[in-house]
Design an enzyme around this catalytic site. Structure first.
Site, PDB file in Angstrom:
ATOM      1  N   GLY A  72      17.363  30.260  30.021  1.00  0.00           N
ATOM      2  CA  GLY A  72      17.163  30.987  31.028  1.00  0.00           C
ATOM      3  C   GLY A  72      16.504  32.253  30.021  1.00  0.00           C
ATOM      4  O   GLY A  72      16.734  33.434  30.196  1.00  0.00           O
ATOM      5  N   CYS A 130      11.206  27.929  23.794  1.00  0.00           N
ATOM      6  CA  CYS A 130      12.063  27.444  25.019  1.00  0.00           C
ATOM      7  C   CYS A 130      11.650  26.773  26.204  1.00  0.00           C
ATOM      8  O   CYS A 130      10.990  27.473  27.054  1.00  0.00           O
ATOM      9  CB  CYS A 130      12.722  29.154  25.318  1.00  0.00           C
ATOM     10  SG  CYS A 130      13.682  29.224  27.134  1.00  0.00           S
ATOM     11  N   THR A 193      14.865  22.267  21.506  1.00  0.00           N
ATOM     12  CA  THR A 193      15.874  21.305  22.639  1.00  0.00           C
ATOM     13  C   THR A 193      14.422  20.239  23.724  1.00  0.00           C
ATOM     14  O   THR A 193      13.633  20.809  23.451  1.00  0.00           O
ATOM     15  CB  THR A 193      16.339  21.803  23.575  1.00  0.00           C
ATOM     16  OG1 THR A 193      15.784  22.725  24.374  1.00  0.00           O
ATOM     17  CG2 THR A 193      17.793  22.225  22.687  1.00  0.00           C
ATOM     18  N   GLY A 244      20.859  18.618  16.267  1.00  0.00           N
ATOM     19  CA  GLY A 244      21.944  17.126  15.864  1.00  0.00           C
ATOM     20  C   GLY A 244      22.530  17.728  14.879  1.00  0.00           C
ATOM     21  O   GLY A 244      23.229  16.889  14.698  1.00  0.00           O
TER      22      GLY A 244
END
Ligand code: SIN
Length: 323
Positions: A72, A130, A193, A244
């Site tokens: 967050g 985000c 992500t 990754g």
């Protein structure tokens, strides 16, 4: 020694290895573990205008492969960043990029304005992506017009290079890439992500307080690679790969799909010193393959049926022997 330095968008990196935002503190916290003179650059944890406490716990959990986070955007805000972090990173022997985040366009603009006068900061990475704020709706990452609006306004507030960090959680990332390029971005970071979640079937307990969060680690590499490739073939501005990356081979794969530099994220949690060893590993791989310059790899993917590979953003042509 193979040549490892890359130049793009006004940045000169001694090698293409960057830390990924949120995985390496602001960089300075790691200086006892890593020789920064072996690192291409450091990307800060996202900085926001006001301090943020972040999301309630649990906000990080392991999965079968990689982990989920929903931090967050916890951080102490721009005032503390300028006061405490910038003087410390100014002494780091590497390029420093500040990642900025906000809930509205004006937040990004004000951050860009405040950072513009800081000579220690070489570029801004705009966190459009985000997944752990604004209820995971990713407004700036999923709407090309909103993404473009942020980038256009940030460009107007700074003379520093501006990189747009995009999300993989969209159906066509190239639409976002084209939009931010048209809005004036100097480059793209692909990607943040992947949205994911975890649950315990016995207790019904989710792994994260926010239920869903950002999935990262080696399992997302194929997704990130595909996103980076889609961006690189859709725009002329440089692309920085992220997602990754665990070793030097991964870095070269991202460069082959068109990236000019590559960020190391989740791997640093398990091995904070990795980022400082990758230069040597890259050199060994390139020397072993008889490649004298890492830039030969940028965009060297051979797409079946395509007449030629997309010319790399770097000025170095792609020789057949470099593939
Ligand atoms: C977070 O702080 O929640 C992660 C940051 C990001 O994924 O952009």
């Amino acid at each position: 020694m193979a040549r490892l330095s890359v130049d793009f968008s006004g940045l000169s990196l001694r090698n293409p290895v960057l830390s990924a935002s949120g995985t390496f503190g602001h960089g300075v916290e790691m200086q006892h573990m890593v020789d920064f003179s072996r690192v291409g650059g450091l990307v800060s944890k996202t900085v926001t205008l006001k301090p943020r406490p972040g999301n309630p716990l649990p906000r990080i959990c392991e999965t079968e492969a990689g982990f989920l986070n929903s931090i967050g955007l916890e951080n102490r805000g721009i005032e503390a960043y300028l006061r405490d972090v910038v003087p410390a990173v100014a002494a780091a022997d590497t390029v420093v990029i500040t990642n900025i985040g906000g809930e509205k366009v004006e937040d990004f603009v004000e951050l860009a304005r405040l950072l513009d006068s800081q000579p220690a900061i070489s570029a801004l990475e705009v966190n459009l992506s985000c997944p752990n704020v604004q209820e995971g709706k990713l407004p700036f990452a999923t709407d090309p017009q909103m993404a473009a609006r942020v980038i256009e306004r940030v460009r107007g507030a700074t003379s520093k290079p501006v990189f747009a960090k995009l999300s993989p959680n969209v159906s066509r990332i190239s639409d976002l890439a084209v939009a931010v390029e048209a809005a004036g971005a100097h480059g793209i970071t692909a990607v943040n992500t992947v949205l994911g979640m975890k649950v315990d079937w016995r207790t019904g307990q989710p792994g994260l307080h926010t239920v869903q969060g950002g999935y990262s680690g080696t399992a997302i590499k194929p997704i990130a690679l595909r996103c980076a490739w889609e961006c690189a073939r859709s725009v002329r501005i440089p692309v920085i790969g992220c997602g990754g990356v665990m070793c030097a081979t991964d870095i070269l794969e991202f460069m082959a799909v068109g990236c000019s530099a590559v960020q190391v994220g989740t791997a640093s949690f398990g091995d904070p010193g990795l980022i400082g060893r990758l230069e040597q590993e890259l050199n060994s791989l390139l020397e072993g393959a008889g490649i004298g310059d890492v830039r030969q790899l940028i965009g060297s993917i051979r797409v079946p049926g395509a007449a030629t590979a997309k010319p790399a953003c770097s000025t170095v042509p792609v020789p057949a022997s470099g593939r």
